[in-house]
Design a protein around this motif. Structure first.
Motif, PDB file in Angstrom:
ATOM      1  N   GLN A   1       1.167   5.469  -2.059  1.00  0.00           N
ATOM      2  CA  GLN A   1       1.268   6.754  -1.315  1.00  0.00           C
ATOM      3  C   GLN A   1       2.441   7.560  -1.832  1.00  0.00           C
ATOM      4  O   GLN A   1       2.565   8.760  -1.172  1.00  0.00           O
TER       5      GLN A   1
ATOM      6  N   ASN B   1      -2.443   1.811   8.404  1.00  0.00           N
ATOM      7  CA  ASN B   1      -1.681   0.678   7.868  1.00  0.00           C
ATOM      8  C   ASN B   1      -0.503   0.517   8.775  1.00  0.00           C
ATOM      9  O   ASN B   1       0.001  -0.761   9.018  1.00  0.00           O
TER      10      ASN B   1
ATOM     11  N   PHE C   1       0.785  -1.295  -0.024  1.00  0.00           N
ATOM     12  CA  PHE C   1      -0.168   0.078  -0.018  1.00  0.00           C
ATOM     13  C   PHE C   1       0.718   1.440  -0.142  1.00  0.00           C
ATOM     14  O   PHE C   1       0.390   2.289  -0.515  1.00  0.00           O
TER      15      PHE C   1
ATOM     16  N   ALA D   1      -4.755  -0.894   0.986  1.00  0.00           N
ATOM     17  CA  ALA D   1      -5.134   0.264   1.801  1.00  0.00           C
ATOM     18  C   ALA D   1      -6.282  -0.237   2.744  1.00  0.00           C
ATOM     19  O   ALA D   1      -7.013  -0.789   2.598  1.00  0.00           O
TER      20      ALA D   1
ATOM     21  N   HIS E   1     -10.167   8.421  -2.578  1.00  0.00           N
ATOM     22  CA  HIS E   1      -8.659   8.414  -3.060  1.00  0.00           C
ATOM     23  C   HIS E   1      -8.514   8.933  -4.494  1.00  0.00           C
ATOM     24  O   HIS E   1      -9.076   8.246  -5.414  1.00  0.00           O
TER      25      HIS E   1
ATOM     26  N   PRO F   1      -8.396   5.881   2.883  1.00  0.00           N
ATOM     27  CA  PRO F   1      -7.212   5.116   3.631  1.00  0.00           C
ATOM     28  C   PRO F   1      -6.336   6.099   4.080  1.00  0.00           C
ATOM     29  O   PRO F   1      -6.527   7.467   3.837  1.00  0.00           O
TER      30      PRO F   1
ATOM     31  N   THR G   1      -2.088   6.316   5.632  1.00  0.00           N
ATOM     32  CA  THR G   1      -0.777   5.636   5.845  1.00  0.00           C
ATOM     33  C   THR G   1      -0.782   5.452   7.504  1.00  0.00           C
ATOM     34  O   THR G   1      -0.077   4.385   7.783  1.00  0.00           O
TER      35      THR G   1
END
Length: 498
Positions: free
Chosen positions: A53, A481, A49, A453, A416, A476, A478
């Protein structure tokens, strides 16, 4: 008789060695029974994921191939190089505060469970380094930290791919005249934690990270203030420092203590711990409030390293754990820990990580948690964490995986920009700011799968509309995750998948 003695000696050595292994590696805990999910697959995807990003010049080994280069002139308006780093969520802004927290939690995941990750360890390190390379750039000038690239208010008025973005790449900074102890101390924590990740893999890089962490923390502590005071119109309500900066100072000092073993930081914690809120009952751990994480982190120094002066942190950590026991905390009817209406899964993933990590420390020191008259064992903590992760991966009333690309049913219309707009490969022509909203309002599934995500998640009644416009539930980030990486590594190993 000699033969019998030899057998006895061999058996004694075997059992002694087995006991040593069980004490040396207490987290090598194996669950009995069948795994509810393919945690190894989820681990792989949770790390992948981060490639979706990425900002900046993408490497030749980029696996999320629908993403291309972006933000290649970031920092140029201030004559600094701020290319790279991560977009925090579904927009095209680089917010330093959540990026630093993401980095800290990715690093902590690797520090506690990286030894179990096998083939994914290198990918996890690369995800961390993508962030730390950027944080080193952001802290390259002494007395100044660049904490944001992009104007969130203007960015959010557009729906465009990062590769196309033409909104202002405004650069925001903190310095002694406009302090930001929260974002600075979090950045110091990130650099310190990452220095441990690279201590053996890249010693010179590790030393650079550690030195920078020390200077950044000194700056955070000397020039105190919340960064959202001076930068309010740019960082609020997006990443306003609601909890203040005391928690980050304690958290940053805790990481520097772990990374440097310098008695200066232990002394700092001993002298300032109480005034920085060590025993506050704020039990929500996430990008803004670090108190619960600091308690768990510092409890290790007492439980495992036997630093007696930090014994109170075991009690503080226990209080946090007791607040999570079903009946003491709010759960949805389907069993999901529910803290807040927006981005709730960030609290689920961060809390689950703290549970398995604290269970590791308790096992190592042969300790338990006592909540009232109830004894809570490390096994109980692991089971609570597993139940939360299993819910996230599909064991819920909707039978929906909240990790994109995992399982048979997962969100199709996440909030997103890059995922919801046609990729450069399929649509080379630029998609203008306002033109993108036709895709935003469409009911069609996102054309690009942002594999791994984890989104905001269901509401307090376990409902999820899968609506792109519902950013509270469908976006989603960061920092959702990052802590999940460690928990998934633990679960994958404990069920023999790694």
């Amino acid at each position: 008789m000699a033969f019998s003695s030899s057998i006895s000696l061999i058996l004694l050595c075997f059992f002694t060695f087995t006991l040593f292994l069980s004490n040396a590696f207490p987290f090598h805990h194996r669950h009995k029974g069948f795994a509810s999910h393919n945690y190894k697959d989820a681990l792989t995807k949770s790390i992948l994921f981060f490639e979706g990003q990425r900002s900046g010049k993408l490497p030749s080994n980029q696996r999320m191939t629908w993403r291309k280069d972006s933000g290649l002139s970031d920092g140029s308006t201030m004559h600094v190089d701020l290319v790279g780093g991560y977009y925090d969520a579904g927009d095209n802004v680089k917010f330093g505060f959540p990026m630093a927290f993401t980095t800290t939690m990715l690093s902590w995941s690797v520090l506690e469970f990286g030894g179990l990750m096998k083939g994914e360890l290198q990918n996890a390190r690369q995800a961390i380094r993508w962030a730390t390379d950027y944080l080193l750039k952001a802290t390259a000038h002494s007395g100044t930290i660049y904490v944001q690239v992009g104007d969130a208010n203007k960015d959010h008025k557009c729906w465009e791919r990062p590769e196309d973005m033409d909104t202002p790449r405004t650069v925001l900074k903190i310095d002694q005249n406009n302090p930001g102890s929260d974002v600075a101390a979090e950045t110091a924590a990130a650099l310190a934690a990452a220095s441990l990740v690279f201590r053996k893999a890249d010693p010179s890089y590790s030393k650079l990270l550690k030195r920078r962490a020390m200077s950044v923390f000194a700056f955070a502590d000397k020039y105190r203030g919340a960064y959202s005071n001076g930068l309010h119109t740019y960082v609020c309500p997006f990443y306003c420092s609601y909890s203040g900066y005391d928690d980050e100072l304690l958290w940053g000092a805790a990481w520097l203590h772990r990374a440097t073993r310098n008695p200066t930081y232990l002394s700092y914690i001993q002298v300032n711990g109480q005034t920085l809120g060590a025993d506050e009952s704020d039990n929500t751990f996430g990008w803004d409030n670090k108190h619960a994480g600091a308690r768990i982190l510092l409890s290790k120094a007492f439980l495992v390293q036997k630093v007696q002066s930090l014994h109170d942190y075991k009690d503080h950590a226990d209080n946090f754990i007791c607040s999570l026991i079903p009946g003491s905390s709010q759960y949805t009817p389907g069993g999901l820990l529910y803290k807040m209406g927006e981005d709730n899964l960030q609290y689920v993933t961060s809390t689950s990580f703290l549970l398995v990590t604290y269970a590791k420390y308790l096992t190592s020191s042969h300790k338990v948690v006592t909540c009232g008259g109830t004894t809570i064992t490390p096994k109980k903590l692991r089971n609570i964490a597993k139940k939360q992760v299993d819910y996230l991966l599909g064991d819920n009333p909707l039978k929906m995986s909240y990790m994109v690309g995992y399982g048979n049913r997962y969100p199709q219309r996440i909030h997103h920009r890059g995922s919801s707009l046609p990729s450069i490969s399929s649509h080379p022509a630029k998609i203008q700011c306002s033109s993108g909203f036709s895709y935003f309002s469409s009911n069609a599934p996102n054309p690009n799968i942002l594999v791994g995500a984890v989104i905001g998640g269901p509401d307090a009644s376990d409902r999820f509309p899968d609506d792109r416009s519902d950013y509270q539930q469908s976006e989603p980030s960061t920092y959702i995750n990052a802590p999940l990486v460690g928990t998934l590594a633990y679960l994958a190993h404990s069920f023999g998948q790694l």
